[in-house]
Write a protein that holds these residues in place. Structure first.
Motif, PDB file in Angstrom:
ATOM      1  N   LEU A  80      -5.512  18.781   4.681  1.00 33.32           N
ATOM      2  CA  LEU A  80      -4.197  19.403   4.899  1.00 33.32           C
ATOM      3  C   LEU A  80      -3.317  19.365   3.647  1.00 33.32           C
ATOM      4  N   GLY A  81      -3.962  19.228   2.488  1.00 33.59           N
ATOM      5  CA  GLY A  81      -3.200  19.129   1.250  1.00 33.59           C
ATOM      6  C   GLY A  81      -2.349  20.340   0.938  1.00 33.59           C
ATOM      7  N   HIS A  82      -2.706  21.507   1.469  1.00 30.06           N
ATOM      8  CA  HIS A  82      -1.919  22.719   1.214  1.00 30.06           C
ATOM      9  C   HIS A  82      -0.626  22.730   2.027  1.00 30.06           C
ATOM     10  N   LEU A  83      -0.566  21.870   3.068  1.00 36.29           N
ATOM     11  CA  LEU A  83       0.633  21.811   3.909  1.00 36.29           C
ATOM     12  C   LEU A  83       1.407  20.513   3.734  1.00 36.29           C
ATOM     13  N   VAL A  84       0.675  19.416   3.598  1.00 31.56           N
ATOM     14  CA  VAL A  84       1.315  18.108   3.518  1.00 31.56           C
ATOM     15  C   VAL A  84       0.706  17.308   2.369  1.00 31.56           C
ATOM     16  N   THR A  85       1.562  16.709   1.553  1.00 28.87           N
ATOM     17  CA  THR A  85       1.105  15.820   0.491  1.00 28.87           C
ATOM     18  C   THR A  85       1.690  14.434   0.750  1.00 28.87           C
ATOM     19  N   VAL A  86       0.806  13.468   0.948  1.00 27.92           N
ATOM     20  CA  VAL A  86       1.220  12.094   1.193  1.00 27.92           C
ATOM     21  C   VAL A  86       0.674  11.222   0.064  1.00 27.92           C
ATOM     22  N   HIS A  87       1.577  10.604  -0.677  1.00 27.52           N
ATOM     23  CA  HIS A  87       1.192   9.755  -1.813  1.00 27.52           C
ATOM     24  C   HIS A  87       1.709   8.346  -1.562  1.00 27.52           C
ATOM     25  N   GLU A  88       0.805   7.371  -1.598  1.00 30.17           N
ATOM     26  CA  GLU A  88       1.186   5.992  -1.312  1.00 30.17           C
ATOM     27  C   GLU A  88       0.814   5.092  -2.480  1.00 30.17           C
ATOM     28  N   ARG A  89       1.720   4.188  -2.843  1.00 28.01           N
ATOM     29  CA  ARG A  89       1.477   3.196  -3.891  1.00 28.01           C
ATOM     30  C   ARG A  89       1.691   1.802  -3.313  1.00 28.01           C
ATOM     31  N   MET A  90       0.791   0.888  -3.686  1.00 32.41           N
ATOM     32  CA  MET A  90       0.900  -0.502  -3.219  1.00 32.41           C
ATOM     33  C   MET A  90       0.593  -1.432  -4.377  1.00 32.41           C
ATOM     34  N   GLU A  91       1.366  -2.501  -4.494  1.00 32.71           N
ATOM     35  CA  GLU A  91       1.149  -3.507  -5.534  1.00 32.71           C
ATOM     36  C   GLU A  91       1.156  -4.901  -4.903  1.00 32.71           C
ATOM     37  N   TYR A  92       0.134  -5.686  -5.217  1.00 34.99           N
ATOM     38  CA  TYR A  92       0.051  -7.066  -4.751  1.00 34.99           C
ATOM     39  C   TYR A  92       0.129  -7.989  -5.966  1.00 34.99           C
ATOM     40  N   PHE A  93       1.027  -8.965  -5.933  1.00 34.60           N
ATOM     41  CA  PHE A  93       1.156  -9.899  -7.049  1.00 34.60           C
ATOM     42  C   PHE A  93       1.687 -11.233  -6.522  1.00 34.60           C
ATOM     43  N   PRO A  94       1.396 -12.344  -7.220  1.00 34.08           N
ATOM     44  CA  PRO A  94       1.842 -13.658  -6.737  1.00 34.08           C
ATOM     45  C   PRO A  94       3.366 -13.747  -6.671  1.00 34.08           C
ATOM     46  N   HIS A  95       3.839 -14.481  -5.687  1.00 34.16           N
ATOM     47  CA  HIS A  95       5.276 -14.703  -5.566  1.00 34.16           C
ATOM     48  C   HIS A  95       5.759 -15.468  -6.802  1.00 34.16           C
ATOM     49  N   PRO A  96       6.818 -15.008  -7.463  1.00 28.20           N
ATOM     50  CA  PRO A  96       7.255 -15.662  -8.714  1.00 28.20           C
ATOM     51  C   PRO A  96       7.708 -17.105  -8.556  1.00 28.20           C
ATOM     52  N   GLN A  97       8.185 -17.492  -7.362  1.00 34.73           N
ATOM     53  CA  GLN A  97       8.644 -18.858  -7.148  1.00 34.73           C
ATOM     54  C   GLN A  97       7.656 -19.723  -6.373  1.00 34.73           C
ATOM     55  N   ASP A  98       6.703 -19.111  -5.717  1.00 36.07           N
ATOM     56  CA  ASP A  98       5.755 -19.860  -4.892  1.00 36.07           C
ATOM     57  C   ASP A  98       4.380 -19.212  -5.004  1.00 36.07           C
ATOM     58  N   ARG A  99       3.494 -19.824  -5.788  1.00 38.03           N
ATOM     59  CA  ARG A  99       2.175 -19.231  -6.052  1.00 38.03           C
ATOM     60  C   ARG A  99       1.262 -19.266  -4.833  1.00 38.03           C
ATOM     61  N   SER A 100       1.677 -19.948  -3.777  1.00 39.47           N
ATOM     62  CA  SER A 100       0.865 -19.959  -2.559  1.00 39.47           C
ATOM     63  C   SER A 100       1.136 -18.727  -1.701  1.00 39.47           C
ATOM     64  N   LYS A 101       2.071 -17.883  -2.140  1.00 34.81           N
ATOM     65  CA  LYS A 101       2.424 -16.668  -1.409  1.00 34.81           C
ATOM     66  C   LYS A 101       2.162 -15.437  -2.274  1.00 34.81           C
ATOM     67  N   THR A 102       2.099 -14.286  -1.613  1.00 38.40           N
ATOM     68  CA  THR A 102       1.821 -13.033  -2.320  1.00 38.40           C
ATOM     69  C   THR A 102       2.820 -11.964  -1.916  1.00 38.40           C
ATOM     70  N   CYS A 103       3.327 -11.248  -2.902  1.00 39.25           N
ATOM     71  CA  CYS A 103       4.290 -10.170  -2.664  1.00 39.25           C
ATOM     72  C   CYS A 103       3.572  -8.826  -2.592  1.00 39.25           C
ATOM     73  N   LEU A 104       4.058  -7.987  -1.720  1.00 40.41           N
ATOM     74  CA  LEU A 104       3.564  -6.618  -1.603  1.00 40.41           C
ATOM     75  C   LEU A 104       4.739  -5.656  -1.745  1.00 40.41           C
ATOM     76  N   LYS A 105       4.596  -4.727  -2.696  1.00 36.67           N
ATOM     77  CA  LYS A 105       5.555  -3.638  -2.824  1.00 36.67           C
ATOM     78  C   LYS A 105       4.843  -2.343  -2.416  1.00 36.67           C
ATOM     79  N   GLN A 106       5.456  -1.608  -1.533  1.00 32.95           N
ATOM     80  CA  GLN A 106       4.824  -0.409  -0.971  1.00 32.95           C
ATOM     81  C   GLN A 106       5.799   0.753  -1.026  1.00 32.95           C
ATOM     82  N   GLN A 107       5.301   1.890  -1.478  1.00 33.44           N
ATOM     83  CA  GLN A 107       6.133   3.084  -1.552  1.00 33.44           C
ATOM     84  C   GLN A 107       5.314   4.298  -1.132  1.00 33.44           C
ATOM     85  N   SER A 108       5.919   5.141  -0.317  1.00 35.13           N
ATOM     86  CA  SER A 108       5.251   6.361   0.144  1.00 35.13           C
ATOM     87  C   SER A 108       6.174   7.559  -0.069  1.00 35.13           C
TER      88      SER A 108
END
Length: 214
Positions: free
Chosen positions: A99-127
């Motif tokens: 359905l690319g001729h009608l709808v374009t969906v672009h998603e970005r995701m980034e996973y990286f360690p939490h800057p203050q707590d390395r036992s956690k992981t941050c996710l940034k998501q954009q669509s």
């Protein structure tokens, strides 16, 4: 064009989250994704891993949008990812092919360690969503963005489900490894005991043979 973004923190180390991201599909929390095929995977000279995967999905749409745009029986999404273990960064970008001729969906995701707590992981998501339907593009884009917000929680729950499975596998493997080590040690001790017994028997036989009768 409309866009949506969010941030989330996983209560798990970066390595566990990345392993889960690679094995995210299929899972019961995201039943729309039916299959994943690796198109290409390569290791760059800098040590980063580049992957291209093809996801087959039902591409669920809001009922109103489905009636206007249509719902093909099979839908495909192209996903490109970059893993940099040295810098602990995992990025994914996906785009719909169907359905690319009608709808374009672009998603970005980034996973990286939490800057203050390395036992956690941050996710940034954009669509971002762009609909090429005259007079209805803004309305349909808003519907799709709302759909993304609803499905984001399913995606995170799916990650948690996979992480739990990975931890169970790791625990099972550790138990198996411990059992294997004990078995190896037991076999080693039995072999050494048998060797010692044979050596002792041989020693006594030689001693008796060299002893002169009175």
């Amino acid at each position: 064009m409309s866009s949506w973004s969010s941030e989330h923190i996983f209560e798990h180390p970066w390595e566990d989250v990345v392993r889960a991201a690679y094995r995210k599909y299929p899972n019961p929390c995201n039943p729309a994704v039916k299959g994943v095929d690796v198109v290409n995977r390569s290791v760059c000279p800098q040590g980063t891993i580049q992957s291209h995967r093809l996801l087959s999905t039902e591409f669920p749409l809001p009922e109103v949008a489905a009636r206007i745009i249509g719902t093909p029986e099979k839908n495909f999404i192209s996903e490109h990812s970059t893993l940099n273990a040295r810098n602990k960064m995992f990025k994914l970008e996906s785009r719909n092919l169907t359905l690319g001729h009608l709808v374009t969906v672009h998603e970005r995701m980034e996973y990286f360690p939490h800057p203050q707590d390395r036992s956690k992981t941050c996710l940034k998501q954009q669509s971002t969503v762009k609909v090429n339907v005259p007079f209805l593009s803004g309305y349909l884009e808003r519907l799709l963005i709302e759909n993304f917000e609803k499905n984001a929680m399913k995606g995170r729950n799916g990650m948690e489900w996979v992480i739990d499975r990975i931890k169970e596998e790791d625990s099972s493997n550790k138990v198996k490894q411990s059992s294997d080590i004990l078995t190896q040690l037991e076999t080693k001790f039995k072999r050494e005991a048998e060797d010692l017994k044979q050596s002792m028997d041989s020693f006594f036989h030689k001693t008796q043979a060299n002893t002169s009768p009175l």
